[in-house]
Design an enzyme around this catalytic site. Structure first.
Site, PDB file in Angstrom:
ATOM      1  N   SER A   5       0.860  -1.186   0.000  1.00 45.57           N
ATOM      2  CA  SER A   5       0.000   0.000   0.000  1.00 45.57           C
ATOM      3  C   SER A   5       0.891   1.230   0.000  1.00 45.57           C
ATOM      4  O   SER A   5       2.059   1.179   0.407  1.00 45.57           O
ATOM      5  CB  SER A   5      -0.889   0.010   1.241  1.00 45.57           C
ATOM      6  OG  SER A   5      -1.550   1.266   1.383  1.00 45.57           O
TER       7      SER A   5
ATOM      8  N   TYR B 151      -2.348  -0.757  10.333  1.00 42.97           N
ATOM      9  CA  TYR B 151      -2.424  -1.062   8.895  1.00 42.97           C
ATOM     10  C   TYR B 151      -1.117  -0.683   8.190  1.00 42.97           C
ATOM     11  O   TYR B 151      -0.561  -1.460   7.407  1.00 42.97           O
ATOM     12  CB  TYR B 151      -3.599  -0.294   8.281  1.00 42.97           C
ATOM     13  CG  TYR B 151      -3.803  -0.570   6.807  1.00 42.97           C
ATOM     14  CD1 TYR B 151      -4.452  -1.721   6.378  1.00 42.97           C
ATOM     15  CD2 TYR B 151      -3.326   0.326   5.848  1.00 42.97           C
ATOM     16  CE1 TYR B 151      -4.641  -1.962   5.019  1.00 42.97           C
ATOM     17  CE2 TYR B 151      -3.506   0.097   4.494  1.00 42.97           C
ATOM     18  CZ  TYR B 151      -4.163  -1.055   4.094  1.00 42.97           C
ATOM     19  OH  TYR B 151      -4.339  -1.306   2.750  1.00 42.97           O
TER      20      TYR B 151
END
Length: 594
Positions: free
Chosen positions: A464, A477
């Site tokens: 990501s 995350y």
């Protein structure tokens, strides 16, 4: 099927005897495998074994190789005309009255181009699969075009292929090649193949190698200069042709096949990320492609005399179909979003797809859609990637039923937002189990299978932009994705020597379902639902489709890219992290407008 069950016969032609081996049911369509230099028919053993379950497979020692006898004298005994005589004698013996499907590698492909283009073989060949061996006539015209109408690109192509063809010049020298092959080169050749080509040490090449290589030098001396100087003007293929190009071939440039459609009106192109000796290093992929091509060419009906007039079999039409057709691709988190889009993109490229997700209903829909999109086969597997034992069982099942995975896409992930102080140990375990341990399990288990197979592969890990753009709202995350990014970099360094590529793909804000299932720490149920709806709306306003990420994933595999930021914000954040870390830290302090 055990190769010891092969049936042998001797075919006499032109004063020599050819040793011919057969496997499979002779009532089925016949596939004839023609070996190259300095090989014998045993180079095809792994491909033949796989094909024999469905076809009548024939492979023979070319004159002067293996157990076949050599012409006397050697000079002038290896011309393409005489090799064509040998081929027709073999075909008449093993498949009288019925056309055969020809597969050639290296010099087996060179001579098979002759079979596929001369008038006297019409009606005896149903299809031709070529790999790592050009038509000498097309090669001659290719050279003439580049010397008569030079351009910087064409001159570069000539020089590039000229450098790759160094061994051709060496083989034209008298006596020295024979001395080398019967001496140190012949003794060291198996070790050279294992080191340079990653050819498995499984009894190949055979003990006849020095003699085969010495005799085979006349293949070059009897044909190369004559055909390249005066290529035939009528060398048009009268059968469908499947061209398989290994992208890492040290001896042939891919550009050598430019303008091939001029000479082959019914052509299917495929590329394979491998080196020259693909019959030994990629027998699984070759047998799959050969079988598919034969099935398509046989569509006119067994024994149909007009089979050679059938159109070329259609290949998959999606992006990179020449690269992924027939390959086995496993995608986790495939029930929706990026995973689903990726599975369907590989399906449109002709890959066999294994779709994996915890959502049994969603992943079943993905597999069904993949079949409709063009995948030769697609399977749905319900697995939690964070469960190590379940992943081990999945890998065993896939290997047993489908084969070793060629491309692995570790995409499964979950979202978690909230401050670090509000994130519990259970929250950390949940996000790390899926986002990090799921990737670790996939890389370790399927990566080990790829490494043990010794035929390369590719692993894609979905990280990501959060991996390099810190945020006060995404500590768990971002940590999981940063770990995936670094894991990918480490694996890329380790697995490169095994020809296994590793890519980390870093999307930004993409319209997927992850926002609808993300958790927000330190909130009650009502607030959590509100935040999910707001985040989903923001992502939908960005409206970046997962199909674009899927396209980037396929490109990453094709070009073996290390880190791939996908969206503009992901690319911008990565650039900013490199040139101004202080600015990145300042942005991280900004509280999200939620």
């Amino acid at each position: 099927m055990d190769l010891r069950s092969a049936r042998e016969r001797w075919v006499r032609t032109g004063g020599i005897e050819l040793c011919v081996a057969e496997l499979g049911d002779s009532a089925q369509p016949t596939i004839v495998l023609v070996h190259g230099y300095p090989d014998s028919k045993e180079v095809w053993s792994e491909v033949a074994r796989r094909l024999a379950d469905h076809w009548h497979v024939v492979f023979y020692d070319v004159r002067g190789h293996g157990r076949s006898t050599a012409p006397e004298p050697l000079r002038g005994g290896f011309t393409l005309e005489k090799l064509t005589d040998d081929f027709l004698a073999v075909v008449d013996a093993v498949s009288p009255g019925r056309p055969v499907h020809v597969v050639g590698h290296d010099w087996g492909s060179v001579q098979s181009w002759e079979f596929a283009t001369v008038e006297r073989t019409k009606g005896r060949i149903a299809s031709f699969t070529s790999m790592s061996g050009p038509s000498l006539d097309h090669f001659g015209h290719w050279i003439q075009q580049r010397t008569s109408r030079p351009s910087p690109r064409r001159v570069g192509q000539l020089l590039g292929q000229g450098a790759k063809s160094w061994y051709v010049y060496a083989l034209h020298t008298p006596v020295l090649p024979e001395m080398a092959w019967r001496g140190p080169l012949g003794r060291q050749w198996p070790r050279i193949l294992r080191r340079m080509e990653k050819v498995p040490a499984d009894g190949y090449p055979t003990a006849s190698l020095p003699q085969d290589a010495a005799h085979g030098a006349w293949l070059y001396r009897d044909n190369i200069r004559t055909r390249l100087r005066r290529p035939r003007p009528d060398a048009h293929a009268h059968v469908p042709v499947q061209l398989i190009t290994p992208t890492g071939d040290a001896f042939l440039s891919p550009s050598l096949h430019d303008e091939l459609e001029t000479w082959v009106p019914r052509l299917v192109r495929r590329t394979l990320p491998a080196k020259h000796w693909v019959p030994r290093t990629r027998p699984d992929q070759l047998s799959s492609w050969i079988g598919e091509f034969v099935v398509a060419c046989e569509a006119g009906g067994p024994g149909d005399p007009e089979i050679t007039d059938a159109p070329a079999p259609a290949a998959a039409r999606g992006a990179h179909a020449d690269r992924f057709g027939g390959q086995l691709v496993l995608v986790t988190g495939a029930a929706s979003g990026i995973g689903r889009a990726t599975a369907l993109s590989f399906a449109r490229a002709g890959a066999r797809v294994v779709a994996v997700d915890r959502d049994a209903e969603g992943v079943a829909r993905t597999a069904e859609t993949a079949r409709l999109a063009g995948a030769p086969a697609a399977w749905a597997e319900t697995v939690d990637v964070g469960d190590e034992q379940a992943m081990e069982e999945l890998a065993e099942k896939v290997a047993a039923e489908c084969g070793v995975v060629d491309v692995l896409v570790n995409n499964a992930g979950i979202g978690l937002s909230g401050s670090f102080l509000d994130t519990t140990s259970e929250d950390w375990r949940n996000v790390l189990d899926v986002n990090l341990w799921g990737v670790i399990h996939g890389c370790r288990i399927f990566g080990r299978q790829m490494a043990d197979r010794g035929q390369g592969g590719h692993i894609v890990n979905i990280a990501s932009a959060a991996a390099y753009q810190p945020s006060r709202a995404l500590p768990a995350y971002s940590t999981s994705k940063a770990a995936v990014l670094m894991l990918s970099e480490c694996l890329r360094a380790e697995l490169a020597e095994r020809s296994i590529g590793v890519s980390a793909v870093c999307p930004g804000f993409v319209a997927t379902g992850i926002t609808g299932t993300a958790r927000f720490t330190g909130t009650d149920a009502a607030e959590q639902q509100r935040l999910r709806k707001r985040t989903t709306r923001l992502y939908s306003l960005r409206d970046y489709p997962p199909e674009k990420v899927a396209r980037a994933i396929l490109d990453a595999v094709v070009h073996n890219r290390a880190v791939v930021p996908v969206t503009p914000e992901a690319r911008g954040a990565r650039l900013l992290a490199r040139i101004s870390p202080r600015m990145v830290r300042a942005v991280a302090r900004v509280k999200p407008p939620l």
